[in-house]
Design a protein around this motif. Sequence first.
Motif, PDB file in Angstrom:
ATOM      1  N   TYR A  26      32.466  13.720 -22.231  1.00  0.00           N
ATOM      2  CA  TYR A  26      31.392  13.072 -21.475  1.00  0.00           C
ATOM      3  C   TYR A  26      30.510  14.137 -20.828  1.00  0.00           C
ATOM      4  N   ARG A  74      31.846   5.974 -17.518  1.00  0.00           N
ATOM      5  CA  ARG A  74      31.420   7.224 -18.150  1.00  0.00           C
ATOM      6  C   ARG A  74      31.036   6.944 -19.592  1.00  0.00           C
ATOM      7  N   TYR A  76      31.090   8.384 -23.146  1.00  0.00           N
ATOM      8  CA  TYR A  76      31.780   9.382 -23.952  1.00  0.00           C
ATOM      9  C   TYR A  76      31.046   9.563 -25.272  1.00  0.00           C
TER      10      TYR A  76
END
Length: 112
Positions: A26, A74, A76
């Motif tokens: 990420y 997040r 990725y």
Amino acid sequence: MAVYDQMMKGLLDGAILGLIAQGETYGYEILEKLKLNDFPEISDGSIYPVLLRLDKKGYVTTRMVKSDNGGPKRKYYTLTASGTEQLIIFKRKWTALNHGMNNLMRSVEDVK
């Protein structure tokens, strides 16, 4: 400074593709890995536009994951087959360019 910025823009694409090729990651982790590898003058504001561009070109895929600590999700990144091809091309061109620049710079080492 404009020449330096243009060089960094091109290098960041290859560097980030190379980091993503090492495994799903990420944005903040990419930033930290660039800093650990002594990549100069990197800020989070400089990598997110690159990640967006790589995504739009189809070189990476993304997925959103909930944060373990209740924070924001997040995004990725994973390399696609097209991204792998681009990384191979970048690496080949970088190797040739780096070799040529090193040869040239050795001949001007005494210039201050």
